[in-house]
Design an enzyme around this catalytic site. Structure first.
Site, PDB file in Angstrom:
ATOM      1  N   VAL A 160       0.827  -1.206   0.000  1.00  0.00           N
ATOM      2  CA  VAL A 160       0.000   0.000   0.000  1.00  0.00           C
ATOM      3  C   VAL A 160       0.863   1.258   0.000  1.00  0.00           C
ATOM      4  CG1 VAL A 160      -1.632   1.323   1.410  1.00  0.00           C
ATOM      5  CG2 VAL A 160      -1.985  -1.141   1.059  1.00  0.00           C
ATOM      6  N   ASP A 161       1.912   1.278   0.807  1.00  0.00           N
ATOM      7  CA  ASP A 161       2.751   2.468   0.921  1.00  0.00           C
ATOM      8  C   ASP A 161       3.409   2.816  -0.416  1.00  0.00           C
ATOM      9  OD1 ASP A 161       3.359   4.462   2.684  1.00  0.00           O
ATOM     10  OD2 ASP A 161       4.880   3.362   3.797  1.00  0.00           O
ATOM     11  N   ASP A 162       4.031   1.829  -1.063  1.00  0.00           N
ATOM     12  CA  ASP A 162       4.651   2.075  -2.360  1.00  0.00           C
ATOM     13  C   ASP A 162       3.623   2.477  -3.398  1.00  0.00           C
ATOM     14  OD1 ASP A 162       7.699   1.321  -2.833  1.00  0.00           O
ATOM     15  OD2 ASP A 162       6.956   0.075  -1.210  1.00  0.00           O
TER      16      ASP A 162
ATOM     17  N   ILE B 124       2.633   6.114  -3.013  1.00  0.00           N
ATOM     18  CA  ILE B 124       3.697   7.020  -3.475  1.00  0.00           C
ATOM     19  C   ILE B 124       3.752   7.050  -5.010  1.00  0.00           C
ATOM     20  CG2 ILE B 124       6.217   7.084  -3.744  1.00  0.00           C
ATOM     21  CD1 ILE B 124       5.302   8.617  -1.376  1.00  0.00           C
TER      22      ILE B 124
ATOM     23  N   ARG C 178      -0.428   8.442   4.443  1.00  0.00           N
ATOM     24  CA  ARG C 178       0.129   8.412   3.082  1.00  0.00           C
ATOM     25  C   ARG C 178      -0.976   8.177   2.050  1.00  0.00           C
ATOM     26  NH1 ARG C 178       5.456   9.105   1.965  1.00  0.00           N
ATOM     27  NH2 ARG C 178       6.116   7.365   3.243  1.00  0.00           N
TER      28      ARG C 178
END
Length: 546
Positions: free
Chosen positions: A287-289, A292, A360
């Site tokens: 999810v984080d990548d 971004i 994020r």
């Protein structure tokens, strides 16, 4: 033990000091599960000291509280290899002199051959319960059902091989990349087998050779670094049609996961998308990548990135957890009881929601046009507010630490148009000001995970100063004197070549277990902060999402 195997004299001063330190800390019997696994595989202790992980776990149905898809993705790639090796009780024969063994590291040699102190009677805690379960499993290991055991070993082997396909190693992270080589040896794979050759090659790719020294990376982070770099350049005004933006966009679009991975078990029926962390790890987009990359592509990818951005947003929305937050690799829920299982001592048995990833995702959704009235945002904000520390800060799961978490939440809320005069927001900004140093910088050490009283305290770093500045920028804008002081510190500490010096670890792998030093953090986060400050300073209180 490694130094003994390398030939160091056990009576040498450094060896004696190390031995004394181990004994002061309670002896080698206090080592964690993964160290015991290596000791058993090298014949130093019995496999009875290793937590039982029968390969039959591969058959456990999804409705059980414990199954492969209710633990974290990284745990999944560790317990199956360990289950195979522990069940086969594979031992690599090592010819040792008596003084090369590790017996002297144990205060209680009998304790070396058991998981923990024997558990008797009715369980008094979940830890006690799982130790009793471990005793039952060890009895089963003495005489497993032959047909079921062989079927389980074969299914586990197949699962591992499938998860190697298209990847730069099992899970593309160091521990399972080591374990798979032990598995291959235990299963009788020849050293010249293509799978073994590739596994060695993948592992050695993590080695950084500098003269006669080798440093070993836990993994690689090119998608993460490229996404954050492109995002920073977009903040600085790079045009989508520029050579750099087009090259980065093309490379990132090629990395989109268009085939479903493990995440589909808990999130079925969604069009595959998402981005992973490494060069190649298609089974595990996170999810984080994804947030971004989608954000960077939305800002600097141009028309050719539009369909990928739409798929990425759809995937992120589908991955939202029931509690309103987001986890790293799966749609999941918190199951704290799993942390009491004997082999859960890597402090990351599960992968629940965390506020920094939630922040994020909100930041990404805001850039993609979703606002405070969107159902996913309305669901996420109560989760985020429930996670706020009494100090006003938010904990950072993937970055060090409260400065990271607080920054991520504040810019996420700003991006979706949340009320930045809300009490929780003002308390967070007040906390950031309280930990800003007189020279304008921010710094926080990894020790704050062990001791929360140290939150926001530590040596000044460019990345953390950028985080703190961007957090305050989101709340009170470019006119805030605290933001200006942070910008001045960044300007004054920048080197002639445009770089900054950052020797400290500001990235988190597993809290209290291991940390990461990203060598680009000292570049793209200050660039993002300075560019945003310059843009907002010229244009006034501009909404970040524009």
């Amino acid at each position: 033990f490694a130094l003994k195997l390398m030939g160091d004299d056990p009576a040498a001063g450094h060896m004696k000091r190390a031995r004394e330190r181990v004994c002061r800390l309670g002896g080698a019997e206090k080592c964690n599960s993964f160290t015991k696994f290596f000791f058993a595989a090298l014949g130093q202790i019995s496999y009875d000291a290793c937590a039982s992980i029968p390969p039959e776990v591969v058959f456990l149905p999804k409705w059980l509280y414990f199954n492969l898809y209710h633990v974290s993705a990284w745990t999944r790639t560790m317990i199956l290899p360990l289950g195979i090796v522990v069940s086969l009780r594979f031992t690599r024969a090592v010819a040792l002199r008596e003084d090369q063994r590790i017996d002297e590291l144990y205060l209680d040699r009998a304790a070396a051959n058991r998981v923990a102190d024997p558990a008797h009677g009715w369980p008094r805690s979940w830890r006690h319960f799982f130790l009793l379960v471990d005793r039952v499993l060890k009895r089963y290991e003495e005489a497993p059902m032959p047909f079921l055991r062989q079927l389980a070993l074969k299914k586990a082997e197949t699962w591992l091989l499938e998860h190697l396909d298209g990847s730069e190693g099992l899970g593309a992270i160091f521990p399972p990349m080591v374990y798979i080589l032990v598995v291959f040896r235990a299963l009788g794979y020849a050293e010249d087998h293509p799978r073994v050759i590739k596994a060695h090659k993948d592992l050695e790719a993590l080695f950084i050779r500098e003269g006669d020294q080798i440093r070993i990376q836990p993994c690689m982070s090119p998608v993460w670094d490229t996404g954050l770099s492109l995002h920073a350049l977009a903040e600085a005004g790079i045009a989508p049609e520029s050579r750099e933006a087009r090259a980065a966009t093309k490379w990132l679009l090629e990395k989109e996961c268009r085939v479903a991975g493990d995440w589909e078990w808990n999130c079925p029926g969604v069009e595959p998308s998402g981005w992973f962390f490494e060069y190649a790890n298609p089974h595990y987009p996170d999810v984080d990548d994804t947030a971004i990359v989608v954000m960077a592509l939305k800002r600097a990818g141009g028309r050719e990135a539009e369909s990928a951005v739409a798929r990425g947003v759809n995937w992120l929305l589908a991955m939202q957890n029931v509690d309103g937050g987001w986890a790293a690799f799966d749609r999941t829920e918190s199951r704290p009881i799993l942390e009491k299982i004997p082999f859960a001592d890597h402090n990351a048995m599960q992968d629940p929601s965390c506020p920094d990833i939630a922040g994020r995702v909100l930041e990404c959704l805001g850039y993609c046009g979703l606002g405070a009235d969107h159902p996913a945002v309305k669901k996420a904000v109560p989760y985020i507010e429930s996670q706020q520390d009494a100090s006003g800060a938010w904990w950072g799961r993937w970055g060090v630490n409260f400065v990271y978490g607080t920054w991520q939440v504040l810019i996420g809320l700003k991006s979706v148009g949340w009320d930045m005069d809300a009490p929780s927001v003002k308390r967070a900004a007040a906390w950031l000001r309280s930990v800003q140093k007189p020279d304008g910088s921010f710094g926080e050490s990894c020790d704050s995970y062990e001791d929360p009283s140290l939150k926001g305290q530590g040596p000044s770093t460019p990345s953390q100063t950028a985080w703190g500045a961007m957090g305050l920028l989101a709340v009170d804008g470019a006119e805030d004197p605290a933001v200006r002081k942070a910008m001045e510190w960044l300007a004054e500490t920048q080197l002639e070549n445009g770089d900054w010096d950052e020797p400290y670890f500001t990235g988190t792998g597993f809290p209290k277990v291991f940390y990461l030093r990203y060598h680009f953090y000292r570049l793209y986060f200050p660039l993002t902060a300075i560019a945003r400050y310059g843009r907002m300073g010229v244009l006034g209180r501009e909404n970040i999402k524009t």
